[in-house]
Write an enzyme that holds these catalytic residues in place. Sequence first.
Site, PDB file in Angstrom:
ATOM      1  N   ASP A  76      51.220 -21.898   8.851  1.00  0.00           N
ATOM      2  CA  ASP A  76      50.046 -21.023   8.853  1.00  0.00           C
ATOM      3  C   ASP A  76      49.291 -21.023   7.538  1.00  0.00           C
ATOM      4  O   ASP A  76      48.071 -20.887   7.503  1.00  0.00           O
ATOM      5  CB  ASP A  76      50.466 -19.592   9.191  1.00  0.00           C
ATOM      6  CG  ASP A  76      51.303 -18.970   8.084  1.00  0.00           C
ATOM      7  OD1 ASP A  76      52.360 -19.535   7.744  1.00  0.00           O
ATOM      8  OD2 ASP A  76      50.899 -17.917   7.541  1.00  0.00           O
ATOM      9  N   GLU A 473      46.073 -18.516  -2.055  1.00  0.00           N
ATOM     10  CA  GLU A 473      46.735 -19.073  -0.872  1.00  0.00           C
ATOM     11  C   GLU A 473      45.711 -19.299   0.241  1.00  0.00           C
ATOM     12  O   GLU A 473      44.899 -18.430   0.534  1.00  0.00           O
ATOM     13  CB  GLU A 473      47.838 -18.147  -0.357  1.00  0.00           C
ATOM     14  CG  GLU A 473      48.632 -18.768   0.785  1.00  0.00           C
ATOM     15  CD  GLU A 473      49.839 -17.941   1.198  1.00  0.00           C
ATOM     16  OE1 GLU A 473      50.761 -18.522   1.794  1.00  0.00           O
ATOM     17  OE2 GLU A 473      49.858 -16.725   0.944  1.00  0.00           O
TER      18      GLU A 473
END
Length: 622
Positions: A76, A473
């Site tokens: 993910d 991120e």
Amino acid sequence: MRLYSMATTLFLLIGIVPLALAGGHDYGQALSKGILFFEAQRSGYLPGSQRVKWRGNSGLMDGKVNGVDLVGGYYDAGDNVKFGLPMAFTVTMMSWSIIEYGKQMATSGELGHAMDAVKWGTDYLMKAHPQPHVLYGEVGDGNTDHYCWQRPEDMTTSRNAYRIDQNNPGSDLAGETAAAMAAASIVFHRYNPAYSKQLLTHAYQLFDFADKYRGKYDSSITVAQKYYRSVSGYADELLWAAAWMYKATSNEYYLDYLGRNGDALGGTGWSMTEFGWDVKYAGVQTLVAKFLMGGKAGGHGPVFGKYQEKAEFFMCSCLGKSNHNVQKTPGGLIFRQRWNNLQFVTSASFLLTVYADYLTSARRNLHCSSGTVTPPELLAFAKSQVDYILGDNPRATSYMVGYGNNYPRQVHHRGSSIVSIKVNPSFVSCRGGYATWYSRKASDPNLLTGAIVGGPDAYDNFADERDNFQQTEPATYNNAPLLGVLARLHAGHAGYNQLLPVEIPLRKPTAVQPKPTPNAKVTPSSGLIGIAQKTTSSWVANGKKYYRYSVTVTNKSGKTIKNLNLSVSKLYGPLWGLTKSAVGSYGLPTWMRSLPAGKSIEFVYIHTTSPAEFSVSSYTLA
């Protein structure tokens, strides 16, 4: 590391100028890079066509301890866990991007890559659904994974798989996965009909599972709570899934589901200022508004009108023209929270973009409490958000890795921050990765091209540091909605009515020589009303030749026409853009009360034979 939070007229459109390089940005290049990012997130056996060469095979034993094949899918974000809820949402949003802007992607030469990205996700999601009422929603767990800093090819962490079933339900997870399957079935309907049908079979089963056995998935898969907790519950996913099921099947059951459950499940009640993997209300409200403006509300017009009011509340709040507006940074970026804020920016930009096109097709403006907004203004605001991401911001920083000259170099991502296994195959241990690579104050050895990172804080500040996971991120669901917006900005409006079904171009020209197309014809009609139809495309599926017809009805009188009814015969397929009033009889769409002098409406239908016959049965002149 993760974040969670809760919260037409049908005139043919022409002459809209492409925005490909407006503001100095190469949206086509950004689109290409944004799609490429998904290849860096792949788990499983990588194909020969893999373009991100620093990655290798990984997760090849996934599911084995549970007796099921769960190899494949996507990581993910910057870790090596496969979380089902955000992965399914990613697939839904990539599919929606293609459904709305597939023609623009084809113009950019990226449609094939985008479809490959969807299929990599759906191939895995079908594996994760081995039985009608069993769905695997996670492989690996965040706690053990986050203790280690390893490239996916080396990972030694737990690969246990977690599932939902009748005794341990998860309506939000099953509903989102049903939505993903249904949306993807539209993407592959022409290109791979058999695969599309397979996806729909899973979608039917998953919707039934989600609706019959209700519960929150993170009550069953408790290891997900720290990372992807379903704060909004499952009511929004049930409506979201129903909307996509209707869009994929035209089955009235799902339209009725939206109408009957709009109040009870919150679709007509929640006024949202966010849209993302957890909270789907603004997305379903936008889809239902499209159904309403396209004349597909059936007997649910008043209820669908309430959905639309909430959709427009979202649009107005993003623009700063509501009585409750979203926060913005001094540089003008939508801001919800410090941790991965850009996910909300890309998803909102997508809804703003498609709604601008829906309003353009409906010849409507957006009416906010602080004034009227035109569709071009709505699109311009979405563009401003994309431009900010690509570098038009106080820091002059591109938050897409590899785009522009000044972009994040120390991305919080295991694979990109550790030397490629193809360059140095020496094993990187769990804790050794932290000591050697995580703490390294230097640029990543592997460029994570196209990744959208978490982004700046409320004051436009950003620290390019690997341990700053809140800002550096990336995530797949950051990129997925942006693909459609970039395609739209690069190639402009494709010149078709966004409220009518849009055909996704075939990736490759067919080698089969088509038989002659039935001749277009002008259907007999009243002298004051002209009806002309033409064949716009054709294709072969399951041995049958299908034709798509476009019909234009023009008011040739000098007065406004009301209460128009058309009689239809020899129609053997679905029709979009009119409201069915009786068997063989159609009227104007519900949102359109009259047809002014000199104006036209357009509708379409699909079937397997010569053109249907249309005639005017009744009307009144105002």
